[in-house]
Scaffold this motif. Structure first.
Motif, PDB file in Angstrom:
ATOM      1  N   GLU A  39      -0.261   0.972   0.048  1.00 17.08           N
ATOM      2  CA  GLU A  39      -1.333   1.769  -0.110  1.00 17.08           C
ATOM      3  C   GLU A  39      -2.230   1.459   0.811  1.00 17.08           C
ATOM      4  O   GLU A  39      -2.936   0.098   0.369  1.00 17.08           O
ATOM      5  CB  GLU A  39      -1.550   1.745  -1.715  1.00 17.08           C
ATOM      6  CG  GLU A  39      -2.802   2.533  -2.025  1.00 17.08           C
ATOM      7  CD  GLU A  39      -3.060   2.713  -3.333  1.00 17.08           C
ATOM      8  OE1 GLU A  39      -4.183   2.973  -3.649  1.00 17.08           O
ATOM      9  OE2 GLU A  39      -2.107   2.126  -4.314  1.00 17.08           O
ATOM     10  N   GLU A  40      -3.107   2.287   1.427  1.00 19.76           N
ATOM     11  CA  GLU A  40      -4.005   1.794   2.208  1.00 19.76           C
ATOM     12  C   GLU A  40      -5.645   1.672   1.356  1.00 19.76           C
ATOM     13  O   GLU A  40      -5.719   2.441   0.847  1.00 19.76           O
ATOM     14  CB  GLU A  40      -4.692   2.867   3.421  1.00 19.76           C
ATOM     15  CG  GLU A  40      -3.331   3.065   4.267  1.00 19.76           C
ATOM     16  CD  GLU A  40      -3.409   3.984   5.498  1.00 19.76           C
ATOM     17  OE1 GLU A  40      -4.721   4.672   5.626  1.00 19.76           O
ATOM     18  OE2 GLU A  40      -2.687   4.260   6.347  1.00 19.76           O
ATOM     19  N   VAL A  41      -6.066   0.504   1.536  1.00 14.48           N
ATOM     20  CA  VAL A  41      -7.425   0.321   0.852  1.00 14.48           C
ATOM     21  C   VAL A  41      -8.212  -0.360   1.714  1.00 14.48           C
ATOM     22  O   VAL A  41      -7.839  -1.184   2.337  1.00 14.48           O
ATOM     23  CB  VAL A  41      -7.019  -0.617  -0.561  1.00 14.48           C
ATOM     24  CG1 VAL A  41      -6.189   0.255  -1.624  1.00 14.48           C
ATOM     25  CG2 VAL A  41      -6.339  -1.722  -0.171  1.00 14.48           C
ATOM     26  N   SER A  54      -1.297  -6.788   5.256  1.00 14.61           N
ATOM     27  CA  SER A  54      -0.175  -6.287   4.426  1.00 14.61           C
ATOM     28  C   SER A  54      -0.061  -7.370   3.367  1.00 14.61           C
ATOM     29  O   SER A  54       0.515  -8.362   3.725  1.00 14.61           O
ATOM     30  CB  SER A  54       1.192  -5.825   5.142  1.00 14.61           C
ATOM     31  OG  SER A  54       1.903  -5.209   4.470  1.00 14.61           O
ATOM     32  N   ILE A  55      -0.339  -6.975   1.919  1.00 14.77           N
ATOM     33  CA  ILE A  55       0.261  -7.894   1.152  1.00 14.77           C
ATOM     34  C   ILE A  55       0.578  -7.253  -0.059  1.00 14.77           C
ATOM     35  O   ILE A  55       0.515  -6.163  -0.292  1.00 14.77           O
ATOM     36  CB  ILE A  55      -1.178  -8.715   0.489  1.00 14.77           C
ATOM     37  CG1 ILE A  55      -1.016  -9.938  -0.011  1.00 14.77           C
ATOM     38  CG2 ILE A  55      -2.293  -7.677   0.050  1.00 14.77           C
ATOM     39  CD1 ILE A  55      -2.381 -10.800  -0.352  1.00 14.77           C
ATOM     40  N   GLU A  56       1.370  -8.056  -0.992  1.00  9.24           N
ATOM     41  CA  GLU A  56       2.130  -7.473  -2.232  1.00  9.24           C
ATOM     42  C   GLU A  56       1.453  -8.210  -3.435  1.00  9.24           C
ATOM     43  O   GLU A  56       1.414  -9.599  -3.305  1.00  9.24           O
ATOM     44  CB  GLU A  56       3.544  -7.872  -2.124  1.00  9.24           C
ATOM     45  CG  GLU A  56       4.177  -7.240  -3.147  1.00  9.24           C
ATOM     46  CD  GLU A  56       5.930  -7.296  -3.219  1.00  9.24           C
ATOM     47  OE1 GLU A  56       6.171  -7.848  -4.074  1.00  9.24           O
ATOM     48  OE2 GLU A  56       6.283  -7.060  -2.045  1.00  9.24           O
ATOM     49  N   PHE A  57       0.815  -7.443  -4.247  1.00 11.46           N
ATOM     50  CA  PHE A  57       0.352  -8.214  -5.682  1.00 11.46           C
ATOM     51  C   PHE A  57       1.037  -7.527  -6.813  1.00 11.46           C
ATOM     52  O   PHE A  57       1.008  -6.245  -6.972  1.00 11.46           O
ATOM     53  CB  PHE A  57      -1.232  -7.520  -5.373  1.00 11.46           C
ATOM     54  CG  PHE A  57      -1.919  -7.933  -6.614  1.00 11.46           C
ATOM     55  CD1 PHE A  57      -2.096  -9.432  -7.189  1.00 11.46           C
ATOM     56  CD2 PHE A  57      -2.565  -7.268  -7.469  1.00 11.46           C
ATOM     57  CE1 PHE A  57      -2.594  -9.683  -8.162  1.00 11.46           C
ATOM     58  CE2 PHE A  57      -3.316  -7.789  -8.646  1.00 11.46           C
ATOM     59  CZ  PHE A  57      -3.266  -8.751  -9.050  1.00 11.46           C
ATOM     60  N   PHE A  84       0.593 -12.911  -6.559  1.00  7.99           N
ATOM     61  CA  PHE A  84       0.544 -12.776  -4.841  1.00  7.99           C
ATOM     62  C   PHE A  84       1.876 -13.075  -4.315  1.00  7.99           C
ATOM     63  O   PHE A  84       2.443 -13.909  -4.959  1.00  7.99           O
ATOM     64  CB  PHE A  84      -0.691 -13.457  -4.667  1.00  7.99           C
ATOM     65  CG  PHE A  84      -1.896 -12.986  -4.972  1.00  7.99           C
ATOM     66  CD1 PHE A  84      -2.533 -12.031  -4.314  1.00  7.99           C
ATOM     67  CD2 PHE A  84      -2.602 -13.590  -6.171  1.00  7.99           C
ATOM     68  CE1 PHE A  84      -3.887 -11.584  -4.721  1.00  7.99           C
ATOM     69  CE2 PHE A  84      -3.881 -13.166  -6.544  1.00  7.99           C
ATOM     70  CZ  PHE A  84      -4.483 -12.221  -6.112  1.00  7.99           C
ATOM     71  N   SER A  85       2.033 -12.577  -3.327  1.00  8.52           N
ATOM     72  CA  SER A  85       3.216 -12.877  -2.404  1.00  8.52           C
ATOM     73  C   SER A  85       2.458 -12.823  -1.001  1.00  8.52           C
ATOM     74  O   SER A  85       1.720 -12.209  -0.691  1.00  8.52           O
ATOM     75  CB  SER A  85       4.465 -12.278  -2.410  1.00  8.52           C
ATOM     76  OG  SER A  85       4.108 -10.847  -1.891  1.00  8.52           O
ATOM     77  N   GLY A  86       3.016 -13.914  -0.145  1.00  2.32           N
ATOM     78  CA  GLY A  86       2.528 -13.818   1.291  1.00  2.32           C
ATOM     79  C   GLY A  86       2.611 -12.574   2.147  1.00  2.32           C
ATOM     80  O   GLY A  86       3.522 -11.702   1.821  1.00  2.32           O
ATOM     81  N   GLY A  87       1.397 -12.593   2.706  1.00  2.00           N
ATOM     82  CA  GLY A  87       1.345 -11.273   3.441  1.00  2.00           C
ATOM     83  C   GLY A  87       1.439 -11.435   5.041  1.00  2.00           C
ATOM     84  O   GLY A  87       1.753 -12.653   5.650  1.00  2.00           O
ATOM     85  N   LEU A 138      -2.318  -2.208   2.124  1.00  2.00           N
ATOM     86  CA  LEU A 138      -2.415  -2.322   3.320  1.00  2.00           C
ATOM     87  C   LEU A 138      -3.930  -2.298   3.466  1.00  2.00           C
ATOM     88  O   LEU A 138      -4.578  -1.218   3.446  1.00  2.00           O
ATOM     89  CB  LEU A 138      -1.689  -1.411   4.135  1.00  2.00           C
ATOM     90  CG  LEU A 138      -1.729  -1.385   5.579  1.00  2.00           C
ATOM     91  CD1 LEU A 138      -1.230  -2.627   6.376  1.00  2.00           C
ATOM     92  CD2 LEU A 138      -1.498   0.060   6.408  1.00  2.00           C
ATOM     93  N   ILE A 139      -4.621  -3.618   3.601  1.00  2.00           N
ATOM     94  CA  ILE A 139      -5.978  -3.642   3.732  1.00  2.00           C
ATOM     95  C   ILE A 139      -6.404  -3.293   5.033  1.00  2.00           C
ATOM     96  O   ILE A 139      -6.050  -4.209   5.862  1.00  2.00           O
ATOM     97  CB  ILE A 139      -6.255  -5.154   3.013  1.00  2.00           C
ATOM     98  CG1 ILE A 139      -5.848  -5.212   1.571  1.00  2.00           C
ATOM     99  CG2 ILE A 139      -7.793  -5.278   3.220  1.00  2.00           C
ATOM    100  CD1 ILE A 139      -5.889  -6.903   1.268  1.00  2.00           C
TER     101      ILE A 139
END
Length: 282
Positions: A248-250, A111-114, A94-97, A120-121
């Motif tokens: 990516e929208e999820v 918005s988060i990076e995994f 994980f990285s800070g969102g 984009l949740i």
């Protein structure tokens, strides 16, 4: 007398708030308690435990900044450089969102990076079911009121995990044996306590917390406390509060499913060989 002073302060605050270009910035310190005697090897020396806790400090203590106006906000971790030789623990790629809220539209985006992939949740936020009380306390120069609610836990929020003893009954060669083992559990709900101030009449706060008639200055949630240490209203520079669009929208459920699948994949990989890694795939 106290109620009269409170009323006057709120009136002054509403005057400031009514300005057309109203905006503000709040700095929050987040601290999570972690009991090393209940997690990990109980036979570790105190020196080993201290060394691990020092390395975990960057996970347990964080600083966040909330930029806000009347209806929208951006909440993100403050960027800082690690001290030389002070490595920390990563957590599952994980990285800070960045968390964005629009309280008038009840809109929440994260918005988060995994593992190098951006998501984009999107969540349609319903108004949190706060129970407001008349209890007050002072935080800095602000009079704050207490509100509480029960919140469902996130399966991947390690901060609320806890160990508990479990007694197992085993039979072996007609001999009944009782053993006690430890297992990690995640409570289904946790009590959240918030302290908000009507002196800053924006329905906002740190992270996913909002929906009260004033800015939330403190949150106690499970093992974590988030406390506002600085508030600046009507800052001279124009604050950037833009809705995130990259990734990516999820939905939250879809994202949790992706994380679970990746974690299982990594676990199987670690069982088969030492270390190593591979790029993110869905």
């Amino acid at each position: 007398m106290k109620s009269i002073i409170t009323f006057l302060l709120i009136c002054i605050s509403f005057t400031v708030f009514s300005q057309k270009e109203f905006q503000g910035k709040a700095v929050y310190q987040s601290k999570t308690s972690f009991d090393m005697s209940r997690f990990g090897n109980r036979e570790m020396s105190e020196q080993q435990k201290k060394r691990i806790m020092d390395r975990m400090k960057n996970m347990l203590e964080k600083t966040y900044v909330l930029n806000f106006n009347k209806t929208t906000s951006i909440y993100k971790e403050e960027e800082k450089l690690e001290a030389p030789g002070r490595g920390g623990f990563g957590f599952g790629g994980f990285s800070g969102g960045v968390q964005y809220k629009n309280t008038s539209e009840k809109k929440f985006l994260e918005s988060i990076e995994f593992f190098g992939k951006k998501f984009l949740i999107q969540e349609e936020e319903s108004l949190p079911e706060w129970e407001m009380t008349a209890e007050t306390k002072q935080i800095g120069e602000y009079i704050c009121y207490k509100a509480t609610m029960l919140k469902s836990t996130d399966a991947f929020d390690w901060r609320n995990m806890r160990r508990r003893g479990r007694r197992d009954n085993k039979s072996k060669d007609s001999t009944h044996v009782k053993t006690v083992t430890d297992e990690i559990e995640m409570p289904k709900q946790i009590l959240v306590t918030a302290w908000y101030t009507p002196q800053i009449p924006v329905s906002n706060g740190p992270g996913m917390y909002w929906g009260l008639p004033g800015l939330i200055l403190e949150v106690n949630s499970g093992n974590t406390t988030v406390l506002c240490t600085e508030v600046v209203l009507n800052t001279k520079e124009k604050l950037e509060i833009e809705e995130p669009t990259k990734g990516e929208e999820v939905t939250r459920e879809e994202y949790n499913s992706i994380v679970k699948k990746k974690m299982e994949e990594m676990r199987e990989m670690w069982r088969g060989r030492r270390g190593g890694g591979r790029p993110f795939r869905r």
